[in-house]
Motif scaffolding. Structure first.
Motif, PDB file in Angstrom:
ATOM      1  N   VAL A   1       3.870  -8.742  -7.594  1.00  0.00           N
ATOM      2  CA  VAL A   1       3.529  -7.593  -6.522  1.00  0.00           C
ATOM      3  C   VAL A   1       2.412  -6.886  -6.889  1.00  0.00           C
ATOM      4  N   ARG A   2       1.510  -6.687  -5.911  1.00  0.00           N
ATOM      5  CA  ARG A   2       0.229  -5.784  -6.317  1.00  0.00           C
ATOM      6  C   ARG A   2       0.481  -4.554  -5.690  1.00  0.00           C
ATOM      7  N   PHE A   3       0.055  -3.497  -5.953  1.00  0.00           N
ATOM      8  CA  PHE A   3       0.292  -2.106  -5.595  1.00  0.00           C
ATOM      9  C   PHE A   3      -1.033  -1.554  -5.174  1.00  0.00           C
TER      10      PHE A   3
ATOM     11  N   THR B   1       1.495  -9.007   3.279  1.00  0.00           N
ATOM     12  CA  THR B   1       1.105  -7.328   2.750  1.00  0.00           C
ATOM     13  C   THR B   1       2.021  -6.569   3.435  1.00  0.00           C
ATOM     14  N   PHE B   2       2.747  -5.656   2.673  1.00  0.00           N
ATOM     15  CA  PHE B   2       3.438  -4.633   3.001  1.00  0.00           C
ATOM     16  C   PHE B   2       2.469  -3.491   3.043  1.00  0.00           C
ATOM     17  N   VAL B   3       2.202  -2.614   4.406  1.00  0.00           N
ATOM     18  CA  VAL B   3       1.519  -1.211   4.122  1.00  0.00           C
ATOM     19  C   VAL B   3       2.487  -0.131   4.361  1.00  0.00           C
ATOM     20  N   HIS B   4       2.507   0.739   3.473  1.00  0.00           N
ATOM     21  CA  HIS B   4       3.580   1.802   3.400  1.00  0.00           C
ATOM     22  C   HIS B   4       2.553   3.181   3.351  1.00  0.00           C
ATOM     23  N   ASN B   5       2.716   4.379   4.402  1.00  0.00           N
ATOM     24  CA  ASN B   5       1.709   5.311   4.515  1.00  0.00           C
ATOM     25  C   ASN B   5       2.527   6.510   4.735  1.00  0.00           C
TER      26      ASN B   5
ATOM     27  N   ALA C   1      -7.972  -0.187   1.919  1.00  0.00           N
ATOM     28  CA  ALA C   1      -9.299  -0.729   1.685  1.00  0.00           C
ATOM     29  C   ALA C   1      -9.243  -1.440   0.105  1.00  0.00           C
ATOM     30  N   ASN C   2      -8.374  -1.101  -0.684  1.00  0.00           N
ATOM     31  CA  ASN C   2      -7.816  -1.748  -1.976  1.00  0.00           C
ATOM     32  C   ASN C   2      -7.147  -3.046  -1.822  1.00  0.00           C
ATOM     33  N   VAL C   3      -6.919  -3.581  -0.942  1.00  0.00           N
ATOM     34  CA  VAL C   3      -5.837  -4.655  -0.673  1.00  0.00           C
ATOM     35  C   VAL C   3      -7.211  -5.813  -0.798  1.00  0.00           C
TER      36      VAL C   3
ATOM     37  N   VAL D   1       0.937  -1.245  -0.074  1.00  0.00           N
ATOM     38  CA  VAL D   1      -0.116  -0.034  -0.247  1.00  0.00           C
ATOM     39  C   VAL D   1       0.910   1.174   0.062  1.00  0.00           C
ATOM     40  N   GLU D   2       0.780   2.060  -1.177  1.00  0.00           N
ATOM     41  CA  GLU D   2       1.559   3.222  -1.144  1.00  0.00           C
ATOM     42  C   GLU D   2       0.628   4.276  -1.642  1.00  0.00           C
ATOM     43  N   PRO D   3      -0.078   5.301  -0.621  1.00  0.00           N
ATOM     44  CA  PRO D   3      -0.928   6.251  -0.830  1.00  0.00           C
ATOM     45  C   PRO D   3      -0.417   7.303  -1.688  1.00  0.00           C
TER      46      PRO D   3
END
Length: 151
Positions: free
Chosen positions: A33-35, A133-137, A40-42, A3-5
């Motif tokens: 890899v999915r970005f 799942t990697f979450v980056h914010n 909420a989009n995962v 996740v990379e907003p």
């Protein structure tokens, strides 16, 4: 999943955003890899009952990110980068939330130097259906970037 907003949102057309787009396309093509621009989009979990979330965002955002990765993305385990939250009361509320949901939090994860990512990837490789799942914010505004890169 990552996740990379910022680079998938307001920062997408900036020079670093364009570089990120090239990186994301290569990672998707070569490693699947999915970005995503938001937790909420995962996509929902697949065959595995487990989902590990690595939270490495702005400290002030981490309490919300914890709730999001558990309630929206279905995380069953969380690695949380230190310091974890802006205050001890916030950390205590996060601990209470995770405990009530039965989700262990491993505190002290640091995205820059850690064996946890290696261990998570190794577990994923040997466990059919496991997902990481990697979450980056770190969604910094352009005016905030000099301070960010000074660190």
């Amino acid at each position: 999943d990552i996740v990379e907003p910022w680079f998938l949102g307001p920062g997408a057309s900036s020079p670093p955003g364009l570089a990120f787009a090239r990186f994301a396309a290569a990672a998707a093509a070569s490693h699947g890899v999915r970005f995503h621009a938001a937790v909420a989009n995962v996509p929902a979990k697949t065959a595995s009952p487990y989902r590990l979330a690595l939270i490495s965002g702005r400290t002030a955002d981490n309490p919300r990110l914890l709730v999001d990765v558990v309630e929206i993305a279905g995380a069953t385990h969380v690695f949380l980068e230190k310091p974890g939250a802006p205050s001890v009361p916030d950390l205590l509320r996060m601990r209470e939330f995770a405990s009530a949901k039965g989700v262990p939090i491993l505190m002290g994860y640091n995205k820059n130097v850690t064996a946890y990512v290696t261990e998570a990837r190794a577990f994923e490789a040997r466990t059919p259906g496991a997902e990481t799942t990697f979450v980056h914010n770190n969604a910094y505004a352009e005016s905030e970037l000099p301070e960010c890169f000074e660190r």
